[in-house]
Design a protein around this motif. Structure first.
Motif, PDB file in Angstrom:
ATOM      1  N   GLU A 123     -11.047  -7.194   7.978  1.00  0.00           N
ATOM      2  CA  GLU A 123     -10.543  -8.016   6.880  1.00  0.00           C
ATOM      3  C   GLU A 123     -11.186  -7.618   5.558  1.00  0.00           C
ATOM      4  O   GLU A 123     -10.499  -7.471   4.536  1.00  0.00           O
ATOM      5  N   LEU A 126      -9.976  -4.164   4.211  1.00  0.00           N
ATOM      6  CA  LEU A 126      -8.656  -4.188   3.568  1.00  0.00           C
ATOM      7  C   LEU A 126      -8.641  -5.057   2.308  1.00  0.00           C
ATOM      8  O   LEU A 126      -7.895  -4.783   1.364  1.00  0.00           O
ATOM      9  N   CYS A 146      -2.899  -8.285   3.997  1.00  0.00           N
ATOM     10  CA  CYS A 146      -3.663  -7.573   5.027  1.00  0.00           C
ATOM     11  C   CYS A 146      -3.026  -7.719   6.401  1.00  0.00           C
ATOM     12  O   CYS A 146      -2.940  -6.748   7.167  1.00  0.00           O
ATOM     13  N   ARG A 181      -5.223   0.999   4.350  1.00  0.00           N
ATOM     14  CA  ARG A 181      -6.092   0.697   3.211  1.00  0.00           C
ATOM     15  C   ARG A 181      -5.695   1.543   2.002  1.00  0.00           C
ATOM     16  O   ARG A 181      -5.741   1.082   0.860  1.00  0.00           O
TER      17      ARG A 181
END
Length: 344
Positions: A123, A126, A146, A181
């Motif tokens: 988490e 990202l 995300c 990402r």
């Protein structure tokens, strides 16, 4: 603009030379203060949605070219334009300039475990770029972005992955996260440097499909650097073959891969594995090792290893010639008609 596509990347005679204080040659001789020509006059253009595969032996300048494209290395000469703007005019010393450039240009590394912080959860990995670039008006909105990115990458249910650390993921899972990402910022241009070489063979096709889909869906363009001809053939729209810092053949992937003209390209492809068990090839053996990028010229760099070389090849470097349809090659003796036949 071409076929409704915008020109995103234009490389104009890019050059990267290094000064090496001491160089030891294979025969034991030592040379001082030598000029190493890692990239020596590379030019090409990419439009939105296109993927260029760059192939060649180790040491040909592929990775150096990739670093130049994302401004990790300064140019010695030439220029690189992204959306018509020279990257040399970008002030990456200021935070605003650096953030603006990094949002436009992204790099996907070879080893996913070295490209992320092992102390951060998925988490956080990202969320951080979203916060840095001001994407999303709230934590909830960024978290939703995300979750959607993870599900797009095939990591479902996404909530199960958000709290995990890199050590709890496989290489393939982590590379998917590294790709998302990069793509989550909607970059105009991406460099993928050997992004599947460290992954298990069984998942490489899925990662290639993810790269391809994201590039097309985001309307970005990508330079895919690899020594693997089969994967480059699969993912690329165009292919550039590099040898000792220069492009020796360039064109649409179908033309370069199925109708190679340059003797170096023909030799590479003849020795590459094929997914078709009925395809018959006669491998072309290349004698010797690639020469040093020090003191190159004046003739063709490939001449000492070429099966088509003549006296002229040792005296001058061949200019790029057009086969037609945007298929270019640099060789005095190769004929376009030869490329229309299967590699001998």
């Amino acid at each position: 603009m071409r076929n409704g596509r915008q020109k995103v990347l234009e490389v104009k005679n890019a050059v990267k030379h290094y000064r090496q204080k001491m160089l030891t040659l294979p025969d034991g001789r030592r040379l001082k203060n030598q000029l190493v020509k890692a990239v020596d006059g590379v030019s090409f253009a990419l439009f939105s949605g296109e993927i260029l595969g760059v192939i060649g032996e180790s040491g040909c300048g592929k990775s150096t070219l990739g670093r130049l494209l994302v401004k990790l290395e300064p140019l010695t000469g030439g220029d690189i334009l992204i959306n018509g703007k020279s990257i040399q005019s970008v002030n990456t010393k200021s935070k605003a300039g650096r953030l603006a450039f990094r949002k436009t240009v992204q790099l996907i590394f070879q080893n996913p475990y070295e490209s992320v912080d092992p102390r951060e959860t998925v988490e956080r990995i990202l969320m951080t770029p979203l916060k840095l670039h001001g994407i999303g008006s709230s934590e909830d909105e960024r978290r939703k972005i995300c979750v959607e990115a993870l599900e797009t990458a095939g990591l479902k249910p996404a909530e199960d992955f958000l709290s995990r650390y890199p050590c709890e993921l496989s290489g393939g899972q982590l590379q998917r996260i590294a790709i998302m990402r990069a793509m989550i910022l909607n970059p105009a241009f991406v460099v993928a440097d050997e992004p599947i070489s460290m992954l298990d063979v069984s998942i490489r096709a899925d990662i290639l499909n993810l790269l391809k889909e994201q590039t097309k869906n985001k309307n970005a363009c990508m330079v895919f650097i690899s020594h693997d001809i089969a994967t480059t053939r699969y993912i690329s729209d165009k292919v550039a073959v590099m040898y000792l810092g220069r492009i020796v053949e360039y064109g649409n992937a179908e033309d370069v891969m199925h109708r190679p003209v340059h003797p170096y390209t023909r030799a590479l492809i003849s020795n590459a594995a094929s997914i078709d068990p009925d395809e018959k090839r006669q491998p072309i053996e290349i004698q010797g090792e690639p020469p040093s990028p020090v003191g190159t010229g004046p003739g063709c760099f490939f001449a000492p290893r070429c099966f088509l070389r003549t006296e002229r090849c040792e005296q001058e470097y061949p200019p790029m010639a057009d086969c037609g349809g945007g298929h270019w090659f640099s060789c005095f003796n190769a004929q376009p008609d030869e490329g229309k036949e299967q590699v001998p």
